[in-house]
Design a protein around this motif. Structure first.
Motif, mmCIF file in Angstrom:
data_model
loop_
_atom_site.group_PDB
_atom_site.id
_atom_site.type_symbol
_atom_site.label_atom_id
_atom_site.label_comp_id
_atom_site.label_asym_id
_atom_site.label_seq_id
_atom_site.Cartn_x
_atom_site.Cartn_y
_atom_site.Cartn_z
ATOM 1 N N VAL A 153 -85.555 -2.406 11.796
ATOM 2 C CA VAL A 153 -85.626 -1.698 13.084
ATOM 3 C C VAL A 153 -86.088 -0.251 12.900
ATOM 4 O O VAL A 153 -86.715 0.311 13.794
ATOM 5 N N THR A 154 -85.780 0.324 11.722
ATOM 6 C CA THR A 154 -86.279 1.683 11.454
ATOM 7 C C THR A 154 -87.805 1.669 11.395
ATOM 8 O O THR A 154 -88.469 2.530 11.971
ATOM 9 N N ASP A 155 -88.363 0.660 10.714
ATOM 10 C CA ASP A 155 -89.827 0.537 10.669
ATOM 11 C C ASP A 155 -90.394 0.353 12.081
ATOM 12 O O ASP A 155 -91.399 0.978 12.438
ATOM 13 N N ARG A 165 -90.424 3.569 14.019
ATOM 14 C CA ARG A 165 -91.480 4.504 13.572
ATOM 15 C C ARG A 165 -92.853 4.024 14.064
ATOM 16 O O ARG A 165 -93.727 4.837 14.343
#
Lengths: 222, 222
Positions: free
Chosen positions: B91-93, B96
């Protein structure tokens, strides 16, 4: 009985913190050295940084494994759970910073083969701030210091402003003399990489605030 | 007894997968629309994408919370543990990528206020590939399909090559006519953003291979 000692949970957490700081120290050094390789036109140093990327990747894999082990065997909850899952996320940011440093070093290596475009003033200053932001974001992480994390988020603006200034200056070089375009584009790339490394530090700091406060202020700071 | 049903663990995992796919679908649409806003010179669409970034951030926060809840309450081990911790990283990817789409839309908005520089051929093609890579990386994640993940890693080279080609072409525009520099720089930025989104897809795919094979092949693929 063997002399084997089972590490205590606290010692394991402390060890995890130390490992994240070690990895952080490595990428901080890569930032300084990538800019040093540019300013001093030191291609040998640039090569070293490109090779160091491999070492950073090794840390990421090892820390990930350590976190999974802690989650599986210690089944942490509450604050410890947040700490360990945050470590998992932080190492991804650190690994990407390592990538960006290796890429900056590659640009420095190219630039060292051409005559210098201009003396570097703002780029080393940016690098100094960016390195400081990473250091403080990681300190905030291991100490659970939300105030320090908030400071890091605020400092990001300073780096953005410096990057804008560098971009504008390089643009005037390109306009005045097309022979400078290729070098100016490489410097643009380095400046933007520093700005993006600062974004990684800010992302880490935002997640630290989440960890400490237990509620999410990500995406709400000015 | 109340009619309240406690969701089963399997249902919760399925729900988590679905949520990641929903978030993925959103960023895939943002990529398509950011390039559509550029090609069709549609500033209204660009504004919509900029606003959507907020929605992506909301998904990240919700999925993070869901993962922490699963880790704390279900205390998973083995493959489920790897799956949930990977969701946390993925989810961080995706978040971003959402940021990068919003930034591409901002550049499109600026470009729409100036005369078009050239017809866009390679950039839409890149966007198509990149979107496909994200879709396949997430499919590989939810299905635990290492073969598909390996395909994504290989496709990254195609996007890198297209980006190189776009950069070279824009460079010739700048050399021939300094009046094009500012627009060419913005297009350079968009092309690089697509290339970096492909890197995020590759990162996701590498982590999926790690999850499935249980050993780390990250940083070892050609």
């Amino acid at each position: 009985m063997s002399g084997h000692l089972v590490a205590s949970y606290d010692a394991e957490l402390k060890d995890l913190k130390q490992h994240v700081l070690t990895m952080g120290g490595l990428v901080e050094k890569m930032i300084t050295d990538a800019i040093k390789a540019l300013v001093d036109r030191d291609t040998e140093l640039a090569e070293k940084i490109i090779a160091m990327d491999h070492e950073v990747n090794g840390h990421e894999v090892a820390i990930d494994e350590k976190c999974l082990e802690l989650l599986a065997l210690r089944q942490p909850t509450g604050r410890d759970l947040r700490f360990i899952t945050l470590a998992l996320k932080i190492v991804t940011d650190l690994e990407r910073i390592g990538d960006k440093c290796a890429n900056m070093a590659k640009r420095a290596r190219q630039l060292n083969q051409e005559p210098p475009l201009k003396p570097y003033v703002d780029i080393p200053r940016m690098a100094h701030w960016v390195e400081q932001m990473i250091k403080e974001a990681l300190d905030a992480f291991v100490r659970g210091d939300a105030e320090l994390a908030i400071k890091v988020c605020k400092d990001d603006q300073m780096v953005d402003d410096l990057n804008q200034q560098v971009q504008r200056e390089l643009y005037t070089y390109m306009l005045e003399d097309p022979a400078t375009i290729s070098r100016a584009m490489r410097l643009t790339y380095i400046s933007k990489s520093l700005e993006r490394i600062a974004d990684h530090a800010t992302n880490i700091a935002e997640m630290v605030i989440f960890m400490v406060k237990g509620k999410d202020i990500r995406h709400t700071l000015p």
